[in-house]
Design an enzyme around this catalytic site. Structure first.
Site, mmCIF file in Angstrom:
data_model
loop_
_atom_site.group_PDB
_atom_site.id
_atom_site.type_symbol
_atom_site.label_atom_id
_atom_site.label_comp_id
_atom_site.label_asym_id
_atom_site.label_seq_id
_atom_site.Cartn_x
_atom_site.Cartn_y
_atom_site.Cartn_z
ATOM 1 N N ARG A 131 28.897 32.787 51.078
ATOM 2 C CA ARG A 131 29.704 34.657 50.919
ATOM 3 C C ARG A 131 29.014 34.814 50.528
ATOM 4 O O ARG A 131 28.279 35.844 49.549
ATOM 5 C CB ARG A 131 31.249 34.798 49.916
ATOM 6 C CG ARG A 131 32.005 35.586 50.149
ATOM 7 C CD ARG A 131 32.912 35.443 48.750
ATOM 8 N NE ARG A 131 32.874 35.901 48.365
ATOM 9 C CZ ARG A 131 33.339 36.555 46.797
ATOM 10 N NH1 ARG A 131 34.018 35.768 46.182
ATOM 11 N NH2 ARG A 131 32.874 36.775 46.241
ATOM 12 N N HIS A 148 34.747 39.634 47.970
ATOM 13 C CA HIS A 148 35.770 38.446 48.553
ATOM 14 C C HIS A 148 36.312 39.351 49.448
ATOM 15 O O HIS A 148 37.010 38.203 49.988
ATOM 16 C CB HIS A 148 36.535 38.368 47.644
ATOM 17 C CG HIS A 148 38.101 37.237 47.495
ATOM 18 N ND1 HIS A 148 37.855 36.123 48.056
ATOM 19 C CD2 HIS A 148 39.169 38.436 47.796
ATOM 20 C CE1 HIS A 148 38.919 36.017 47.956
ATOM 21 N NE2 HIS A 148 40.045 36.938 47.991
ATOM 22 N N TYR A 192 30.530 40.097 39.356
ATOM 23 C CA TYR A 192 29.939 38.686 38.585
ATOM 24 C C TYR A 192 28.471 38.157 39.393
ATOM 25 O O TYR A 192 28.714 37.285 38.971
ATOM 26 C CB TYR A 192 31.564 37.699 39.182
ATOM 27 C CG TYR A 192 32.225 38.484 40.190
ATOM 28 C CD1 TYR A 192 32.987 38.553 40.289
ATOM 29 C CD2 TYR A 192 31.776 37.171 41.093
ATOM 30 C CE1 TYR A 192 33.241 38.821 41.831
ATOM 31 C CE2 TYR A 192 31.680 37.056 42.510
ATOM 32 C CZ TYR A 192 32.649 38.266 43.031
ATOM 33 O OH TYR A 192 32.951 38.143 44.287
HETATM 34 C C1 LIG Z 1 48.348 30.846 45.893
HETATM 35 C C2 LIG Z 1 47.782 30.936 46.218
HETATM 36 N N1 LIG Z 1 47.304 31.878 44.412
HETATM 37 C C3 LIG Z 1 46.278 33.412 44.534
HETATM 38 C C4 LIG Z 1 45.881 34.028 46.064
HETATM 39 C C5 LIG Z 1 44.808 34.833 45.412
HETATM 40 N N2 LIG Z 1 43.904 34.387 46.269
HETATM 41 C C6 LIG Z 1 43.455 34.881 47.892
HETATM 42 S S1 LIG Z 1 41.984 34.031 48.210
HETATM 43 C C7 LIG Z 1 42.188 33.114 46.170
HETATM 44 C C8 LIG Z 1 40.291 32.676 45.874
HETATM 45 C C9 LIG Z 1 40.185 31.864 47.090
HETATM 46 O O1 LIG Z 1 39.029 31.289 46.945
HETATM 47 P P1 LIG Z 1 38.459 29.829 48.140
HETATM 48 O O2 LIG Z 1 39.840 28.998 47.838
HETATM 49 O O3 LIG Z 1 37.905 28.926 47.338
HETATM 50 O O4 LIG Z 1 37.943 31.041 49.398
HETATM 51 P P2 LIG Z 1 37.193 31.700 49.550
HETATM 52 O O5 LIG Z 1 38.125 33.008 49.340
HETATM 53 O O6 LIG Z 1 36.168 31.943 48.332
HETATM 54 O O7 LIG Z 1 36.741 30.986 50.766
HETATM 55 C C10 LIG Z 1 42.381 33.910 46.017
HETATM 56 C C11 LIG Z 1 42.716 33.563 44.033
HETATM 57 C C12 LIG Z 1 46.752 33.672 46.359
HETATM 58 N N3 LIG Z 1 46.109 33.554 48.051
HETATM 59 N N4 LIG Z 1 47.753 32.061 46.658
#
Ligand SMILES: Cc1ncc(C[n+]2csc(CCOP(=O)(O)OP(=O)(O)O)c2C)c(N)n1
Ligand SMILES: [Mg+2]
Lengths: 327, 346
Positions: free
Chosen positions: B264, B268, B277
């Site tokens: 990435r 985020h 971090y």
């Molecule tokens: C059920 C839920 N909990 C929390 C969130 C907030 N949130 C959005 S993306 C994310 C992290 C996701 O990480 P990952 O699955 O590794 O995907 P990436 O963003 O790294 O591609 C979080 C905690 C959410 N959208 N849905």
């Protein structure tokens, strides 16, 4: 025409819709050879086979989610949740997904699915086999919520739900599955989702109810009728979208309203009916709007006297009718 | 690449008459150039969205930078626009490859009336396009995975030959939705590819805090589906592995949990500050892993891409992005009545 129980009418609706449309399939726990724990799908596995009647893993979230996906890809799933109490793991999929997909895609995707769930107490089911969940889910725009009170409506409404292009939560009074009987025509007919039904004409007060409570309200109305109290009874049938016209028209006539529901009282479905009557029916009001509902405790307790204490029934309802009539 | 994946077809048919090589690693040059352009265009569009956010013109952006090679490798292995695709918010390159246009994306980013994903109702990057079988991105993570199982189940029940592909991040594989979906996938041998785009972070939480295993694909065995981990910085390796998984699914031989290791490159989202971090050194390493210049180098060394062609591609992508940006910015907003519904389908 022949007399059938509530559950027979429900089974007949599914049977006829499975035969009528190959897009319809059923999934849920034990719906296959076992025919469901309440026997709603009895005989359907033998008749339609394992590609139409699919025993699901014990996982409610995905029973609903798989239904959503299948619905978006052109099928019409009927998803059975074994008890309404166990629908909550699927809350996110119902509320955030099924109910929102049509709106959030600007109408390009539809989710034509039915989620069937037996609800309600009075059967010794304790905290987790007795719940009424209609208020929580009726709060959700995009989801339709239907509760039939008799076999005729159950068959006709379930057929409408299966043919509807929206997600429909179809709640069935498990206490009434074999207790509530009525005439059910053979073959195809539908009862539309939406309209409420005035099931008893009266002049002194209006009682609003649905499902099992409607059944008890009929008995109570009969009882107080002998004492000269004339009760009009409105069977709401569809909780969302609500038939406000029928609700208000009856109130216009009687000026007194009693709303009966077995879910706990606070913020229950009756609160919305009361608010609508206060907002839009204030000019007709002759008495405080009255609610008879379950107490605000975390569930229907198991032990017999405790269950009786919790559940509204014909006697408590008749008392409430007398009190309101006397106001 | 781990797992039981074979290297696929490696027919190196070259026409002697032509000077430029026609294949590389067993793939035709035209395909590779299309893949490269698809990656490049997604990157330029993504960068423009960040710029628009920094200029205060849009409220939010979430980026796919660093994921493009993996996404393009998978997308090009699909019957794009026909196979069912249930994306997640990072899949910009993949939705573009499957049929959304740059203008479609920009209309969504600006919340404009003609946004085909939702008519301006959803946040940016909540893609959907009915006509191309791109299903609707939701915000709660992983909800699309069991829905994809349902899409695949319906496909199987209908006797169709489309597969369902769905994507999510590695952090999101901790949701119950993911596990329940794989249970169905295994039990019913569904034509389903569950793609995990593993970038090592769930917002700020590193992989070691997310799961006690080294590879998400290790989870596959528990559900009776194939598990594969691929270098998602390599579009060719990803393409070949994806092709094999999709062929298996289409042939009715079951689902694959398909993990791509990616980076990435950005925080985020536009609301995140990753300096809290990730160290400066980490960022330098990250930049060195960027799949776009790597692929460009690879194609140039093989003589498949020339400097001149690359410049032309760059100009073409910029022109497309400029057009999309300007057109979308000038486009009308939805009427406020559109907020009110319809809520129910007729
Ligand atoms: C059920 C839920 N909990 C929390 C969130 C907030 N949130 C959005 S993306 C994310 C992290 C996701 O990480 P990952 O699955 O590794 O995907 P990436 O963003 O790294 O591609 C979080 C905690 C959410 N959208 N849905
Ligand atoms: Mg991640």
């Amino acid at each position: 025409m022949s007399e059938k129980t509530l559950i027979e009418a429900i089974r007949e609706a599914m049977d006829e819709e499975l035969a009528r449309n190959s897009e319809v399939f059923i999934t849920g726990e034990d719906v296959g050879p076992r025919g469901g724990v309440f026997r709603a799908t009895l005989g359907l596995f033998a008749k339609y086979g394992p590609t139409r009647i699919i025993d699901s893993p014990l996982a409610e979230l995905s029973i609903v989610a798989v239904g959503i996906g299948a619905a978006m890809n052109g099928l019409r799933p009927i998803c059975e949740i074994q008890f309404a109490d166990f629908i909550q793991p699927a809350y996110n999929q119902i509320v955030n997904e099924a109910a929102r997909i049509y709106y959030r895609t600007g109408g390009t995707f539809t989710v034509p699915m039915v989620i069937r769930a037996p609800y309600g107490g009075g059967i010794g089911g304790g905290l987790y086999h007795s719940q009424s969940i209609e208020a929580t889910y009726s709060h959700v725009p995009g989801l339709k919520v239907v509760i039939p009170s008799n076999p005729y409506d159950a068959k006709g409404l379930l057929k409408s739900a299966i043919r509807d292009n929206n997600p429909v939560l179809f709640l069935e009074a498990k206490k009434g599955y074999r207790l509530i009987k009525g005439e059910v025509p053979e073959g195809d007919y539908t009862v539309p989702i939406g309209p409420a039904n005035v099931t008893r004409e009266g002049t002194d007060l209006t009682v609003y109810a649905y499902g099992m409570m409607h059944f008890y309200c009929q008995q109570a109305a009969e009882e107080v009728g002998k004492e000269g109290i004339s009760v009009e009874l409105v069977d709401l049938r569809t909780l969302n979208p609500l038939d406000k016209d029928t609700v208000l028209n009856s109130f216009k006539k009687t000026g007194k309203a009693l709303i009966v529901y077995e879910d706990n009282r606070f913020l229950g479905y009756g609160a919305e009916i009361a608010a609508i009557l206060a907002d839009e029916g204030f000019n007709y009001m002759d008495a405080p709007i009255m609610r008879l509902a379950g107490p605000d405790v975390p569930g229907v307790p198991y032990s017999h006297p405790l269950q009786d204490w919790f559940m509204p029934g014909p006697k408590k309802i008749a008392d409430a009718m007398r009190k309101l009539a006397a106001y | 690449m781990r797992g039981s994946i074979s290297q696929g077809e490696t027919s190196m048919v070259m026409t002697v008459a032509e000077t430029a090589p026609r294949t590389l690693d067993g793939l035709p040059a035209e395909l590779l150039l299309d893949m490269y352009y698809a990656m490049l265009r997604a990157r330029r569009l993504d960068e423009r969205c960040w710029l628009l956010h920094r200029q205060g013109k849009i409220a939010f952006h979430i980026s796919g930078m660093g994921h493009e090679a993996a996404q393009i490798g998978i997308a090009f292995a699909m019957r794009r626009g026909e196979d069912h695709f249930l994306p997640y918010y990072r899949d910009l390159a993949m939705v573009l490859a499957c049929g959304l246009t740059s203008l479609d994306v920009m209309l969504g980013v600006f919340g404009k009336k003609d946004d085909p994903s939702s008519g301006g109702r959803q946040m940016p990057e909540h893609f959907s396009l009915r006509s191309k079988n791109i299903y609707s991105v939701s915000s709660p993570v992983a909800t699309q995975v069991p829905q994809a199982a349902g899409v695949a189940l319906a496909e199987k029940l209908k006797g169709g030959d489309r597969v369902a592909v769905t994507c999510l991040g590695e952090g999101s594989t901790n949701q119950g939705d993911f596990h329940e979906a794989l249970t169905w996938a295994g039990v019913h041998q569904l034509p389903l590819i569950v793609v995990v785009e593993n970038n090592g972070y769930a917002i700020s939480v590193p992989m070691v805090q997310e799961m006690a295993i080294l590879h998400v694909s290790d989870r596959a065995g528990a559900y009776g589906v194939r598990g594969v981990t691929v270098d998602g910085l390599d579009p060719i390796a990803t393409y070949k592995a994806a092709k094999e998984s999709i062929d298996i699914a289409r042939a009715g031989r079951g689902a694959t949990l398909f993990e791509v290791r990616v980076v990435r490159l950005t925080p985020h989202s536009s609301d995140d500050d990753d300096t809290t971090y990730r160290s400066k050194e980490d960022k330098v390493t990250l930049k060195a892993s960027d799949p776009l210049p790597k692929f460009r180098e690879h194609l140039m060394q093989a003589g498949i891409l020339t400097d001149q062609q690359d410049t032309e591609f760059g100009a073409k992508a910029m022109a497309e992005v400029d057009y999309a940006h300007q057109t979308a910015e000038a486009a009308p907003y939805p009427d406020v009545e559109w907020g009110a519904g319809p809520v129910y389908a007729p």
